[in-house]
Design a protein around this motif. Structure first.
Motif, PDB file in Angstrom:
ATOM      1  N   SER A  98     -55.472  22.087  18.760  1.00  0.00           N
ATOM      2  CA  SER A  98     -55.068  21.108  17.747  1.00  0.00           C
ATOM      3  C   SER A  98     -54.843  21.763  16.383  1.00  0.00           C
ATOM      4  O   SER A  98     -54.268  21.136  15.484  1.00  0.00           O
ATOM      5  CB  SER A  98     -56.115  20.007  17.621  1.00  0.00           C
ATOM      6  N   LEU A  99     -55.294  23.019  16.219  1.00  0.00           N
ATOM      7  CA  LEU A  99     -55.094  23.703  14.936  1.00  0.00           C
ATOM      8  C   LEU A  99     -53.664  24.195  14.765  1.00  0.00           C
ATOM      9  O   LEU A  99     -53.233  24.480  13.650  1.00  0.00           O
ATOM     10  CB  LEU A  99     -56.054  24.891  14.810  1.00  0.00           C
ATOM     11  N   PHE A 100     -52.919  24.311  15.853  1.00  0.00           N
ATOM     12  CA  PHE A 100     -51.556  24.824  15.779  1.00  0.00           C
ATOM     13  C   PHE A 100     -50.587  23.741  15.293  1.00  0.00           C
ATOM     14  O   PHE A 100     -50.582  22.622  15.811  1.00  0.00           O
ATOM     15  CB  PHE A 100     -51.101  25.343  17.140  1.00  0.00           C
ATOM     16  N   HIS A 101     -49.784  24.106  14.309  1.00  0.00           N
ATOM     17  CA  HIS A 101     -48.765  23.203  13.781  1.00  0.00           C
ATOM     18  C   HIS A 101     -47.402  23.883  13.899  1.00  0.00           C
ATOM     19  O   HIS A 101     -47.222  25.004  13.419  1.00  0.00           O
ATOM     20  CB  HIS A 101     -49.048  22.850  12.321  1.00  0.00           C
ATOM     21  N   GLU A 102     -46.474  23.187  14.521  1.00  0.00           N
ATOM     22  CA  GLU A 102     -45.169  23.785  14.818  1.00  0.00           C
ATOM     23  C   GLU A 102     -44.266  23.796  13.594  1.00  0.00           C
ATOM     24  O   GLU A 102     -44.126  22.787  12.900  1.00  0.00           O
ATOM     25  CB  GLU A 102     -44.512  22.972  15.939  1.00  0.00           C
ATOM     26  N   ILE A 103     -43.676  24.945  13.325  1.00  0.00           N
ATOM     27  CA  ILE A 103     -42.687  25.074  12.261  1.00  0.00           C
ATOM     28  C   ILE A 103     -41.437  25.717  12.828  1.00  0.00           C
ATOM     29  O   ILE A 103     -41.453  26.257  13.943  1.00  0.00           O
ATOM     30  CB  ILE A 103     -43.221  25.920  11.087  1.00  0.00           C
ATOM     31  N   HIS A 104     -40.360  25.689  12.065  1.00  0.00           N
ATOM     32  CA  HIS A 104     -39.097  26.251  12.531  1.00  0.00           C
ATOM     33  C   HIS A 104     -38.403  26.987  11.397  1.00  0.00           C
ATOM     34  O   HIS A 104     -38.481  26.569  10.234  1.00  0.00           O
ATOM     35  CB  HIS A 104     -38.186  25.151  13.074  1.00  0.00           C
ATOM     36  N   ALA A 105     -37.729  28.066  11.747  1.00  0.00           N
ATOM     37  CA  ALA A 105     -36.945  28.801  10.755  1.00  0.00           C
ATOM     38  C   ALA A 105     -35.922  27.873  10.122  1.00  0.00           C
ATOM     39  O   ALA A 105     -35.324  27.017  10.797  1.00  0.00           O
ATOM     40  CB  ALA A 105     -36.243  29.985  11.416  1.00  0.00           C
ATOM     41  N   ASP A 106     -35.739  28.018   8.826  1.00  0.00           N
ATOM     42  CA  ASP A 106     -34.757  27.266   8.043  1.00  0.00           C
ATOM     43  C   ASP A 106     -35.112  25.788   7.869  1.00  0.00           C
ATOM     44  O   ASP A 106     -34.268  24.985   7.488  1.00  0.00           O
ATOM     45  CB  ASP A 106     -33.353  27.391   8.644  1.00  0.00           C
ATOM     46  N   GLU A 107     -36.381  25.454   8.141  1.00  0.00           N
ATOM     47  CA  GLU A 107     -36.869  24.097   7.879  1.00  0.00           C
ATOM     48  C   GLU A 107     -38.091  24.202   6.957  1.00  0.00           C
ATOM     49  O   GLU A 107     -39.157  24.646   7.380  1.00  0.00           O
ATOM     50  CB  GLU A 107     -37.246  23.375   9.172  1.00  0.00           C
ATOM     51  N   ASP A 108     -37.929  23.788   5.710  1.00  0.00           N
ATOM     52  CA  ASP A 108     -39.017  23.868   4.736  1.00  0.00           C
ATOM     53  C   ASP A 108     -40.147  22.908   5.095  1.00  0.00           C
ATOM     54  O   ASP A 108     -39.919  21.859   5.708  1.00  0.00           O
ATOM     55  CB  ASP A 108     -38.517  23.525   3.340  1.00  0.00           C
ATOM     56  N   PHE A 109     -41.364  23.261   4.711  1.00  0.00           N
ATOM     57  CA  PHE A 109     -42.488  22.331   4.808  1.00  0.00           C
ATOM     58  C   PHE A 109     -43.402  22.564   3.616  1.00  0.00           C
ATOM     59  O   PHE A 109     -43.271  23.568   2.907  1.00  0.00           O
ATOM     60  CB  PHE A 109     -43.237  22.472   6.140  1.00  0.00           C
ATOM     61  N   THR A 110     -44.294  21.632   3.372  1.00  0.00           N
ATOM     62  CA  THR A 110     -45.157  21.729   2.191  1.00  0.00           C
ATOM     63  C   THR A 110     -46.622  21.721   2.587  1.00  0.00           C
ATOM     64  O   THR A 110     -47.028  21.050   3.541  1.00  0.00           O
ATOM     65  CB  THR A 110     -44.898  20.568   1.204  1.00  0.00           C
ATOM     66  N   LEU A 111     -47.401  22.483   1.831  1.00  0.00           N
ATOM     67  CA  LEU A 111     -48.859  22.442   1.889  1.00  0.00           C
ATOM     68  C   LEU A 111     -49.321  22.248   0.456  1.00  0.00           C
ATOM     69  O   LEU A 111     -49.305  23.190  -0.343  1.00  0.00           O
ATOM     70  CB  LEU A 111     -49.416  23.743   2.481  1.00  0.00           C
ATOM     71  N   GLY A 112     -49.686  21.027   0.121  1.00  0.00           N
ATOM     72  CA  GLY A 112     -50.030  20.719  -1.258  1.00  0.00           C
ATOM     73  C   GLY A 112     -48.838  20.942  -2.156  1.00  0.00           C
ATOM     74  O   GLY A 112     -47.751  20.406  -1.906  1.00  0.00           O
ATOM     75  N   ASP A 113     -49.009  21.773  -3.191  1.00  0.00           N
ATOM     76  CA  ASP A 113     -47.909  22.023  -4.118  1.00  0.00           C
ATOM     77  C   ASP A 113     -47.106  23.269  -3.754  1.00  0.00           C
ATOM     78  O   ASP A 113     -46.267  23.730  -4.536  1.00  0.00           O
ATOM     79  CB  ASP A 113     -48.430  22.136  -5.553  1.00  0.00           C
ATOM     80  N   LEU A 114     -47.334  23.801  -2.554  1.00  0.00           N
ATOM     81  CA  LEU A 114     -46.593  24.964  -2.077  1.00  0.00           C
ATOM     82  C   LEU A 114     -45.481  24.523  -1.122  1.00  0.00           C
ATOM     83  O   LEU A 114     -45.745  23.823  -0.143  1.00  0.00           O
ATOM     84  CB  LEU A 114     -47.521  25.940  -1.357  1.00  0.00           C
ATOM     85  N   THR A 115     -44.264  24.927  -1.409  1.00  0.00           N
ATOM     86  CA  THR A 115     -43.138  24.687  -0.513  1.00  0.00           C
ATOM     87  C   THR A 115     -42.839  25.983   0.224  1.00  0.00           C
ATOM     88  O   THR A 115     -42.585  27.022  -0.396  1.00  0.00           O
ATOM     89  CB  THR A 115     -41.897  24.239  -1.284  1.00  0.00           C
ATOM     90  N   ILE A 116     -42.869  25.922   1.542  1.00  0.00           N
ATOM     91  CA  ILE A 116     -42.780  27.124   2.364  1.00  0.00           C
ATOM     92  C   ILE A 116     -41.472  27.095   3.148  1.00  0.00           C
ATOM     93  O   ILE A 116     -41.142  26.100   3.803  1.00  0.00           O
ATOM     94  CB  ILE A 116     -43.988  27.211   3.306  1.00  0.00           C
ATOM     95  N   SER A 117     -40.747  28.208   3.078  1.00  0.00           N
ATOM     96  CA  SER A 117     -39.440  28.328   3.731  1.00  0.00           C
ATOM     97  C   SER A 117     -39.494  29.476   4.738  1.00  0.00           C
ATOM     98  O   SER A 117     -39.366  30.645   4.353  1.00  0.00           O
ATOM     99  CB  SER A 117     -38.352  28.599   2.691  1.00  0.00           C
ATOM    100  N   PRO A 118     -39.686  29.173   6.023  1.00  0.00           N
ATOM    101  CA  PRO A 118     -39.651  30.236   7.038  1.00  0.00           C
ATOM    102  C   PRO A 118     -38.197  30.660   7.280  1.00  0.00           C
ATOM    103  O   PRO A 118     -37.284  29.831   7.260  1.00  0.00           O
ATOM    104  CB  PRO A 118     -40.223  29.553   8.285  1.00  0.00           C
TER     105      PRO A 118
END
Length: 265
Positions: A98-118
């Motif tokens: 359950s700790l794993f969260h799926e992300i994808h290249a070229d799809e931004d996501f946020t953690l608090g005030d951090l915007t993350i771009s893989p």
């Protein structure tokens, strides 16, 4: 916003990026004890982490993942391919799925005030990515394990305040060194690692007036050393057509054994 290399090298990688309120690690390829010591030096603990972002499943990027995830329940953000590869490994111990969260290249996501771009990288792994992280108008990126770079890579490394860039090997040291032929081909191939020369060429294409700091990272223990990486990248910058030269910005070599300068912007 801060960036600090807790460790960077062919034997283990763990990079901290954070704001005042939110904190992430890019990879956890060293012992949990070393990760915790690095966080403690930044006046943080594992409880403060909003997530661990994995670039790929090679051991020098995930070695401490099992310990950290079990001790602190830190969410793990990674691509589906990397998640499956990590889950198949037996040397990390049990990790709560359950700790794993799926992300994808070229799809931004946020953690608090951090915007993350893989974004995608060329490396011999299941589904590898590098990361660009923004907080307001501040932008940082960590880009290692690049066999080659393209215009796509350059676009994701433009307009940064701080960049940690791979300078893995000296071409001559690799060619004449003791590695078997197949391994030399892997490292220098399109799915391997950036040489010092290639790092200098890439850096020359992404420098700009507001670059605050550059770290050279993921150095090979056998085929490189800090002074050589630093001087080779400097030479490439002096020789290329970029208007920016080595003295225009601070540049450090991130160590595999010691924590780097902590750059705050």
């Amino acid at each position: 916003m801060r960036l600090c290399s807790i460790a960077s090298g062919s034997s283990g990688n763990c990079i901290y990026i954070g704001s005042e309120e939110h904190h992430i690690l890019i990879d956890a390829g060293i012992s949990g004890k070393r990760v915790e010591a690095g966080l403690n030096s930044l006046e943080l603990t594992g409880k403060d982490l909003d997530g661990i972002l994995l670039t790929h499943e090679h051991s020098d990027h995930i070695k401490g993942l099992g310990v950290l995830s079990r001790k602190y329940g830190v969410p793990i953000y990674t691509t589906p391919g990397t998640a499956e590869a990590v889950k198949d490994m037996t040397n990390l111990g049990k990790i709560d799925g359950s700790l794993f969260h799926e992300i994808h290249a070229d799809e931004d996501f946020t953690l608090g005030d951090l915007t993350i771009s893989p974004f995608r990288i060329s490396h011999d792994a299941a589904e590898p990515v590098a990361y660009r992280v923004a907080c307001g108008d501040k932008k940082m990126a960590v880009a290692t394990d690049l066999g080659v770079y393209t215009d796509y890579t350059i676009d994701h490394l433009k307009d940064l305040d701080v960049l940690l860039l791979e300078a893995n090997h000296d071409i001559h040291m690799l060619q004449v060194g003791a590695y078997p032929y197949y391994l030399k081909q892997r490292i220098s191939g399109d799915l391997g690692h950036l040489s010092n020369e290639s790092a200098g060429k890439l850096l020359g294409q992404v420098l700009h007036d507001d670059m605050k700091a550059v770290f050279l990272g993921h150095l090979s223990k056998e085929n490189n050393y800090a002074e050589l990486a630093y001087e080779t990248v400097k030479l490439e910058l002096m020789l290329n057509e970029s208007p920016y030269k080595p003295g225009d910005f601070p540049m450090w070599v991130a160590s595999r054994d010691e924590q780097s300068e902590c750059v705050a912007i």
